[in-house]
Write an enzyme that holds these catalytic residues in place. Structure first.
Site, PDB file in Angstrom:
ATOM      1  N   ARG A  55       0.563  -1.157   0.327  1.00 26.99           N
ATOM      2  CA  ARG A  55      -0.088   0.143   0.230  1.00 26.99           C
ATOM      3  C   ARG A  55       0.684   0.809   0.256  1.00 26.99           C
ATOM      4  NH1 ARG A  55      -2.330   0.270   5.125  1.00 26.99           N
ATOM      5  NH2 ARG A  55      -0.642   2.211   5.703  1.00 26.99           N
ATOM      6  N   TYR A 107     -15.314  18.842 -16.307  1.00 33.03           N
ATOM      7  CA  TYR A 107     -14.572  17.504 -16.100  1.00 33.03           C
ATOM      8  C   TYR A 107     -16.294  16.870 -15.178  1.00 33.03           C
ATOM      9  CZ  TYR A 107     -15.226  12.746 -15.642  1.00 33.03           C
ATOM     10  OH  TYR A 107     -15.343  10.894 -15.433  1.00 33.03           O
ATOM     11  N   ASP A 179      -5.177  19.264 -14.779  1.00 35.55           N
ATOM     12  CA  ASP A 179      -5.387  18.016 -14.957  1.00 35.55           C
ATOM     13  C   ASP A 179      -4.893  18.032 -16.853  1.00 35.55           C
ATOM     14  OD1 ASP A 179      -6.983  15.438 -15.873  1.00 35.55           O
ATOM     15  OD2 ASP A 179      -8.841  16.229 -14.508  1.00 35.55           O
ATOM     16  N   LYS A 204      -7.134   6.376 -20.008  1.00 40.80           N
ATOM     17  CA  LYS A 204      -7.544   7.417 -20.831  1.00 40.80           C
ATOM     18  C   LYS A 204      -6.391   6.806 -21.659  1.00 40.80           C
ATOM     19  CE  LYS A 204     -11.750   8.647 -18.590  1.00 40.80           C
ATOM     20  NZ  LYS A 204     -11.354   8.900 -17.776  1.00 40.80           N
TER      21      LYS A 204
END
Length: 389
Positions: A55, A107, A179, A204
């Protein structure tokens, strides 16, 4: 500092192809292996190994961060389990009640996250047309803790002057985040334009294969990197070893894919702009785009995303998408297949109708993520759609 970060001025294809190659110490494989162990052995109770608990740190995530940092010119960062996890991680850097100035046409997932956190009293979200310098100055006049930039915007492909916005944001006391999911580091480098943090949905184009979720948050200041790493570990937002391994595999071909997709997008956008059934086309590579010159100055190419409106309104738009055979109606972007969506009812459905209207996200707007198909084949499919309206 890694060699990749030191040499981030190398050709972008060289960076994508070289990070992690021949670093398999056990078997000397060219491609890096997948390290799935959740924990590692300690030599003694006080001898902490470099990789102790997955983690916190994992070799596959390290390699992906190295690659992304080199591509973006960052000092480091983290990879998360989705783009929205990366967005949440960025907001965890802020104090309670922080003021976040964000684009009014951002977005839909970003809008939903900011609005939801505002409703819980965690922060105050101020949505503003960042292309309007006076409106942005007014929004920053009362100070800001974070200025959230998105250029090109999703779905209208609006361009803002990142350098000017970053300067204004810093003068207001804000961390400046961009972004960079749509342009990718192949076409835009927000840190070089003055931003503090760069965000990606690696789901993406960076992965490019429509088969997993991922995100990344990177910074140019080591002290910010340290805070990002701390919060990613504390909140458990890190991506899995398998996804990091696979995203790095997809990233190898990112420059080639973006080149191909952009070339096709240019051709499709030009064809749409001349079509008698098209009302408007949003694509930074068209000279008719209001921010064409700024895009050419700020980006090294207009990218693979476009949006447009057709005659016939919402009903005509529905007939258009239902007639398509090659292009798929779906809400993601950046992959190998061309996808089309109606943002108002799909990607941005979480925005109230009045917010959509203010942002210019109309019910008949179509957003297209160009894939790897041939331009002539896509045009023929769109012509099929027009024939049905």
């Amino acid at each position: 500092m890694t060699d990749e970060v030191k040499h981030n001025k190398r050709d972008i294809g060289t960076i994508a192809a070289s990070v992690g190659v021949a670093e398999d110490a056990a078997h000397h494989g060219i491609a890096p292996p997948l390290w799935t162990a959740d924990t590692s052995e300690w030599a003694s109770p006080t001898d902490k190994p470099d990789y102790d608990y997955s983690r916190t740190v994992n070799p596959n995530r390290t390699l992906l961060v190295r690659a992304l940092a080199a591509l973006e010119g960052a000092q480091g960062g983290v990879v998360t389990n989705s783009g929205q996890s990366a967005a949440l991680l960025a907001l965890l850097l802020l104090k309670q009640g922080a003021r976040v100035v964000a684009p009014h046409d951002c977005y839909g997932g970003t809008y939903r996250l900011l609005q939801g956190m505002e409703e819980r009293g965690v922060l105050r979200a101020v949505f503003v047309d960042q292309g309007d310098s006076a409106a942005l100055a007014a929004a920053l006049a009362d100070g800001a803790d974070m200025l959230w930039l998105e250029s090109p915007s999703n779905p209208l492909l609006r361009i803002v002057d990142i350098a000017a916005c970053a300067k204004a944001g810093k003068q207001a006391g804000a961390l400046v985040l961009a972004d960079n999911t749509l342009p990718t580091p192949c076409r835009q480098k927000p840190l070089a334009l003055g931003c503090d943090i760069v965000l990606h949905s690696t789901t993406k184009a960076i992965n490019g294969h429509n088969d997993l979720f991922g995100g990344a948050l990177l910074a140019g200041d080591p002290s910010i990197v340290e805070r990002i790493e701390w919060w990613a570990n504390a909140a458990g937002l890190s991506g899995s070893a398998h996804d990091a391994w696979q995203i790095l595999r997809g990233l190898r071909t990112l420059p080639l894919r973006v080149d191909r997709q952009e070339k096709t997008a240019r051709a499709v956008a030009a064809w749409l702009a001349d079509h008698e059934q098209v009302l408007e086309v949003h694509y930074p590579g068209l000279s008719s785009h209001p921010d064409y010159e700024l895009a050419a100055r700020q980006q090294s190419g207009p990218g693979f995303m476009l949006s447009f409106r057709i005659k016939g309104g919402e009903a005509g738009t529905r007939k258009f998408v239902q007639a398509l055979e090659l292009v798929t109606l779906a809400s993601s972007l950046g992959g190998f297949a061309t996808l089309i969506c109606t943002p108002a009812s799909m990607t941005h459905r979480g925005m109230p109708p009045e917010a959509q209207a203010e942002a210019g996200i109309l019910p008949d707007l179509l957003r297209v993520s160009i894939g790897l198909e041939g331009a002539e084949d896509l045009i023929a499919d769109f012509e099929r759609g027009f024939a049905a309206t």
